[in-house]
Motif scaffolding. Structure first.
Motif, PDB file in Angstrom:
ATOM      1  N   GLY A  14       0.836  -1.202   0.000  1.00  0.00           N
ATOM      2  CA  GLY A  14       0.000   0.000   0.000  1.00  0.00           C
ATOM      3  C   GLY A  14       0.869   1.249   0.000  1.00  0.00           C
ATOM      4  O   GLY A  14       2.055   1.210  -0.364  1.00  0.00           O
ATOM      5  N   GLY A  16       2.242   3.376   2.382  1.00  0.00           N
ATOM      6  CA  GLY A  16       3.458   3.463   3.191  1.00  0.00           C
ATOM      7  C   GLY A  16       4.542   2.551   2.650  1.00  0.00           C
ATOM      8  O   GLY A  16       5.723   2.932   2.545  1.00  0.00           O
ATOM      9  N   LEU A  34       6.435  -8.090   0.431  1.00  0.00           N
ATOM     10  CA  LEU A  34       5.579  -9.264   0.605  1.00  0.00           C
ATOM     11  C   LEU A  34       4.126  -8.807   0.618  1.00  0.00           C
ATOM     12  O   LEU A  34       3.749  -7.979   1.445  1.00  0.00           O
ATOM     13  CB  LEU A  34       5.921  -9.955   1.933  1.00  0.00           C
ATOM     14  CG  LEU A  34       7.391 -10.365   2.077  1.00  0.00           C
ATOM     15  CD1 LEU A  34       7.693 -10.747   3.524  1.00  0.00           C
ATOM     16  CD2 LEU A  34       7.725 -11.513   1.129  1.00  0.00           C
ATOM     17  N   LEU A  92     -11.217  -6.564  -2.964  1.00  0.00           N
ATOM     18  CA  LEU A  92     -11.725  -5.787  -1.823  1.00  0.00           C
ATOM     19  C   LEU A  92     -12.027  -6.727  -0.664  1.00  0.00           C
ATOM     20  O   LEU A  92     -12.689  -7.750  -0.844  1.00  0.00           O
ATOM     21  CB  LEU A  92     -12.999  -5.028  -2.212  1.00  0.00           C
ATOM     22  CG  LEU A  92     -13.606  -4.158  -1.112  1.00  0.00           C
ATOM     23  CD1 LEU A  92     -12.713  -2.947  -0.796  1.00  0.00           C
ATOM     24  CD2 LEU A  92     -15.000  -3.665  -1.504  1.00  0.00           C
ATOM     25  N   GLY A 105      -8.050  -2.829   0.654  1.00  0.00           N
ATOM     26  CA  GLY A 105      -7.713  -3.387  -0.660  1.00  0.00           C
ATOM     27  C   GLY A 105      -6.730  -4.528  -0.511  1.00  0.00           C
ATOM     28  O   GLY A 105      -5.904  -4.529   0.399  1.00  0.00           O
ATOM     29  N   ARG A 106      -6.819  -5.504  -1.413  1.00  0.00           N
ATOM     30  CA  ARG A 106      -5.896  -6.650  -1.408  1.00  0.00           C
ATOM     31  C   ARG A 106      -5.285  -6.793  -2.805  1.00  0.00           C
ATOM     32  O   ARG A 106      -5.996  -7.024  -3.779  1.00  0.00           O
ATOM     33  CB  ARG A 106      -6.640  -7.949  -1.102  1.00  0.00           C
ATOM     34  CG  ARG A 106      -7.267  -7.980   0.274  1.00  0.00           C
ATOM     35  CD  ARG A 106      -6.291  -8.512   1.304  1.00  0.00           C
ATOM     36  NE  ARG A 106      -6.896  -8.545   2.620  1.00  0.00           N
ATOM     37  CZ  ARG A 106      -6.439  -7.837   3.654  1.00  0.00           C
ATOM     38  NH1 ARG A 106      -5.388  -7.059   3.535  1.00  0.00           N
ATOM     39  NH2 ARG A 106      -7.027  -7.937   4.830  1.00  0.00           N
ATOM     40  N   GLY A 111      -4.765  -0.399  -0.862  1.00  0.00           N
ATOM     41  CA  GLY A 111      -5.977   0.410  -0.970  1.00  0.00           C
ATOM     42  C   GLY A 111      -6.069   1.225  -2.250  1.00  0.00           C
ATOM     43  O   GLY A 111      -7.176   1.600  -2.676  1.00  0.00           O
ATOM     44  N   MET A 118      -9.538  10.015  -4.068  1.00  0.00           N
ATOM     45  CA  MET A 118      -9.570  11.402  -3.567  1.00  0.00           C
ATOM     46  C   MET A 118      -8.292  11.712  -2.804  1.00  0.00           C
ATOM     47  O   MET A 118      -7.887  10.952  -1.932  1.00  0.00           O
ATOM     48  CB  MET A 118     -10.781  11.612  -2.661  1.00  0.00           C
ATOM     49  CG  MET A 118     -12.034  11.862  -3.461  1.00  0.00           C
ATOM     50  SD  MET A 118     -13.469  11.745  -2.419  1.00  0.00           S
ATOM     51  CE  MET A 118     -13.579   9.994  -2.301  1.00  0.00           C
ATOM     52  N   THR A 244       1.345 -13.859  -0.659  1.00  0.00           N
ATOM     53  CA  THR A 244       2.237 -14.270   0.426  1.00  0.00           C
ATOM     54  C   THR A 244       1.813 -13.567   1.702  1.00  0.00           C
ATOM     55  O   THR A 244       1.834 -12.337   1.770  1.00  0.00           O
ATOM     56  CB  THR A 244       3.696 -13.882   0.083  1.00  0.00           C
ATOM     57  OG1 THR A 244       4.052 -14.527  -1.143  1.00  0.00           O
ATOM     58  CG2 THR A 244       4.648 -14.294   1.183  1.00  0.00           C
ATOM     59  N   SER A 286      -3.453  -0.387   8.713  1.00  0.00           N
ATOM     60  CA  SER A 286      -3.776  -0.190  10.128  1.00  0.00           C
ATOM     61  C   SER A 286      -4.090  -1.512  10.838  1.00  0.00           C
ATOM     62  O   SER A 286      -3.527  -1.822  11.889  1.00  0.00           O
ATOM     63  CB  SER A 286      -4.959   0.781  10.220  1.00  0.00           C
ATOM     64  OG  SER A 286      -5.510   0.796  11.499  1.00  0.00           O
ATOM     65  N   GLY A 288      -3.610  -4.684   9.544  1.00  0.00           N
ATOM     66  CA  GLY A 288      -2.597  -5.709   9.274  1.00  0.00           C
ATOM     67  C   GLY A 288      -1.338  -5.531  10.105  1.00  0.00           C
ATOM     68  O   GLY A 288      -0.836  -6.490  10.715  1.00  0.00           O
ATOM     69  N   HIS A 441     -11.504   4.277   6.069  1.00  0.00           N
ATOM     70  CA  HIS A 441     -10.281   4.966   6.475  1.00  0.00           C
ATOM     71  C   HIS A 441      -9.769   4.487   7.841  1.00  0.00           C
ATOM     72  O   HIS A 441      -9.658   5.283   8.769  1.00  0.00           O
ATOM     73  CB  HIS A 441     -10.526   6.484   6.578  1.00  0.00           C
ATOM     74  CG  HIS A 441     -11.009   7.124   5.326  1.00  0.00           C
ATOM     75  ND1 HIS A 441     -11.586   8.379   5.296  1.00  0.00           N
ATOM     76  CD2 HIS A 441     -10.975   6.705   4.040  1.00  0.00           C
ATOM     77  CE1 HIS A 441     -11.910   8.696   4.055  1.00  0.00           C
ATOM     78  NE2 HIS A 441     -11.552   7.689   3.268  1.00  0.00           N
ATOM     79  N   GLY A 469      -0.770   3.578   7.565  1.00  0.00           N
ATOM     80  CA  GLY A 469      -1.833   4.330   8.217  1.00  0.00           C
ATOM     81  C   GLY A 469      -1.971   4.044   9.702  1.00  0.00           C
ATOM     82  O   GLY A 469      -2.666   4.789  10.402  1.00  0.00           O
ATOM     83  N   ASN A 479      -9.705  12.506   3.597  1.00  0.00           N
ATOM     84  CA  ASN A 479      -9.317  11.186   3.104  1.00  0.00           C
ATOM     85  C   ASN A 479      -7.802  11.042   3.277  1.00  0.00           C
ATOM     86  O   ASN A 479      -7.055  11.964   2.963  1.00  0.00           O
ATOM     87  CB  ASN A 479      -9.701  11.049   1.631  1.00  0.00           C
ATOM     88  CG  ASN A 479     -11.067  11.619   1.334  1.00  0.00           C
ATOM     89  OD1 ASN A 479     -11.286  12.810   1.512  1.00  0.00           O
ATOM     90  ND2 ASN A 479     -11.972  10.800   0.929  1.00  0.00           N
ATOM     91  N   ILE A 484      -0.708   9.640   4.514  1.00  0.00           N
ATOM     92  CA  ILE A 484       0.078   8.411   4.749  1.00  0.00           C
ATOM     93  C   ILE A 484       1.333   8.434   3.875  1.00  0.00           C
ATOM     94  O   ILE A 484       2.442   8.133   4.331  1.00  0.00           O
ATOM     95  CB  ILE A 484      -0.794   7.156   4.465  1.00  0.00           C
ATOM     96  CG1 ILE A 484      -1.963   7.084   5.450  1.00  0.00           C
ATOM     97  CG2 ILE A 484       0.052   5.888   4.516  1.00  0.00           C
ATOM     98  CD1 ILE A 484      -3.019   6.028   5.112  1.00  0.00           C
TER      99      ILE A 484
END
Ligand code: FDA
Length: 502
Positions: A14, A16, A34, A92, A105-106, A111, A118, A244, A286, A288, A441, A469, A479, A484
């Motif tokens: 994502g 970060g 990963l 999703l 998101g996956r 995400g 936005m 993974t 956040s 995970g 969010h 996040g 948003n 992030i």
């Protein structure tokens, strides 16, 4: 068991993670990313990579037999969600905790694959309030502009916005907000608005105009796989392992050891392995990242982790609502899925809210104005580790969404009074006017300056970092992905300069 070793590992792909991997790669550091989800680059039988919200199939959801869209029903009818067959590694996910469903998101891009694109920069005063130990001058001078540039943020041509039928819904809601005395603002986006205009002229394949968004966009959106991650892989130093799952983290004398589970797209575990690294960056989002660190602390794998891990979680005050317009105020049957306007009532001293004007792109006239409001709720949740399921559980009480609902109600009651309209009751189940039991969010869980130091270095351990996040303390007022991204840029710049000097 033979174990591979790499200098740096980044968990997740994502915002970060993507920033961190690019900057590590540019610094010449061999890095493995990963990612739990798949690389979304292979078209399905219909020739498309992603499916639309109007015709979802197994690609839509992460291992589910049915879609779980934020709207439950339309005209009280169970027509929104669909059975989608065999569970599959779709794009999703909705992680359901008591009283709170968290959408994520996956896939490679996290995400960025499913979000509305936005890209607002937060109000400086609120940023300073939420992250008081971060140098705001430096952020607003350097890292927010950098994040905007790298992410490909653009704004809609104002002339186009004023005349196109695909944003009639936005103009109608804007007019109503103005009539009630509220201000509105244009929200920048990473969806290419020039592409959108070409879609309308039928010069290119449609995406925002074809109901595509929360299950992925086939065109138009500058998701991370097209920006940061493409650049990261382009350094020649970064590789991405997909499908993974990182299941555990421990330490040995060489550094960190991760336990990995390789799955196929049907969810079968193909193999388990271990990967060692010297520097470990956690960007699993956040939920995970918090889960990985909580599990490590509670299973005594990393016993010195701070008690602050798992605390300070918030939904960014997300609340969805919808108003029923008069028949003379149609919102249009062809709506762009990419929002571009928001009601900005953030300076209200009692009920600050930033309410995005959302589409309801179902291909028919609905006379509905839909909103996703971001509110400044003080409520925070916390995670605990459940040893019997080996999962993190979010504790979010049923009443903790009430402050967000009260704020949204104050805003939209005033609009309804000014326009002579009412709320829609047919969309969220149970005749509800507001839905604050899910969020787009998720923020917090490993808060900057609490679970980590002021640059995301995890307290209690060297060479272990949080980049996503989960650093943001539950609320940022807009948003969140630009924040992030900018924060990750700031943190990795410091870490590269001090911890990873080569
Ligand atoms: P992010 O969640 O993006 O990425 C984490 C990644 O880690 C995922 O790819 C995940 O699969 C992976 N992962 C998790 N656990 C793992 C494990 N154990 N092993 C390996 N990989 C693992 N924001 C915004 O600013 N504007 C917007 O318009 C929207 N709209 C929106 C719509 C929808 C439907 C959603 C779901 C979300 C949004 N958002 C948004 C929110 C935004 O997308 C979100 O804040 C960011 O993606 C969060 O970025 P992170 O870097 O924290 O992680």
């Amino acid at each position: 068991q033979k174990r591979t070793f790499v200098p740096a590992v980044v968990v997740g792909t994502g915002y970060g993670s993507a920033v961190t991997a690019l900057r590590l790669g540019e610094a010449g550091i061999t890095t493995t990313m990963l990612e739990l989800g798949q690389l979304w680059n292979k078209p399905g039988k219909d020739g498309k990579i992603f499916c639309s919200t109007l015709n979802p199939d197994s690609r839509s959801m992460w291992f589910s037999r049915r879609t779980k869209a934020p709207l439950d029903t339309f005209l009280w009818l169970d027509v929104v969600n669909r059975d989608i067959g065999t569970p599959y590694a779709g794009v999703l996910d909705r992680i359901d905790f008591p009283n709170m469903g968290v959408y994520v998101g996956r896939g490679v891009g996290g995400g960025s694959l499913v979000n509305g694109g936005m890209a607002p920069t937060p109000k400086r005063a609120y940023f300073e309030k939420m992250l008081p130990r971060v140098d705001a001058d430096q952020m607003y001078r350097r890292y927010f502009p950098l994040a905007n540039k790298m992410l490909g943020v653009n704004t809609i041509d104002p002339r186009y916005l004023e005349q196109t039928p695909v944003y009639r819904y936005a103009r109608v809601s804007r007019r109503h907000a103005h009539q009630a005395g509220f201000k509105t603002t244009v929200i920048p986006n990473v969806y290419d608005f020039r592409y959108l205009q070409r879609e309308e002229r039928n010069q290119v394949p449609r995406s925002a105009l074809a109901g595509e968004v929360i299950y992925g966009n086939n065109h138009g959106k500058q998701s991370l796989d097209k920006t940061y991650l493409a650049d990261a892989v382009g350094t020649g130093k970064v590789t991405i392992q997909t499908l993974t799952r990182v299941t555990a983290i421990r330490q040995d004398k060489t550094g960190y050891v991760l336990t990995l589970e390789k799955i196929d797209a049907s969810g079968n575990v193909l193999r388990r392995s271990e990967l060692g690294c010297e520097h470990l960056f956690l960007g699993a989002g956040s939920v995970g990242t918090t889960e990985l660190l909580l599990r490590a602390r509670e299973t005594d794998a990393l016993p010195n982790l701070s008690a602050a891990i798992g605390t300070g979680w918030g939904s960014n005050g997300n609340v969805m609502t919808s108003r029923a317009n008069h028949l003379w105020d149609p919102t249009g049957f062809l709506q762009s899925t990419i929002p571009t306007l928001a009601i900005d009532n953030w300076n209200d001293p009692i009920h600050p809210a930033f309410a995005e004007i959302a589409p309801l792109p179902i291909g028919i006239e609905t006379w509905a104005s839909l909103y996703l409001a971001i509110t400044a709720s003080p409520e925070r949740g916390r995670f605990s580790y459940n040893a019997s399921t080996d999962r993190a559980e979010l504790h979010w009480g049923a009443t903790q969404s009430n402050p967000s609902i009260a704020t949204a109600r104050a805003l939209f009651d005033r609009i309804n009074r000014a326009i002579g309209t009412t709320y829609r009751h047919d969309l969220f189940g149970g005749n509800r006017e507001f839905a604050a039991d899910f969020c787009y969010h998720p923020l917090g869980g490993c808060v900057l300056g609490k679970a980590t130091d002021d640059y995301g270095r995890v307290r209690g351990y060297r060479n272990l970092y949080v980049t996503d996040g989960s650093l943001i303390p539950g609320s940022i007022g807009v948003n969140p992905f630009v924040t992030i991204t900018a924060l990750a840029e700031r943190n990795i710049a410091r870490v590269l300069a001090t911890d990873l000097r080569t």
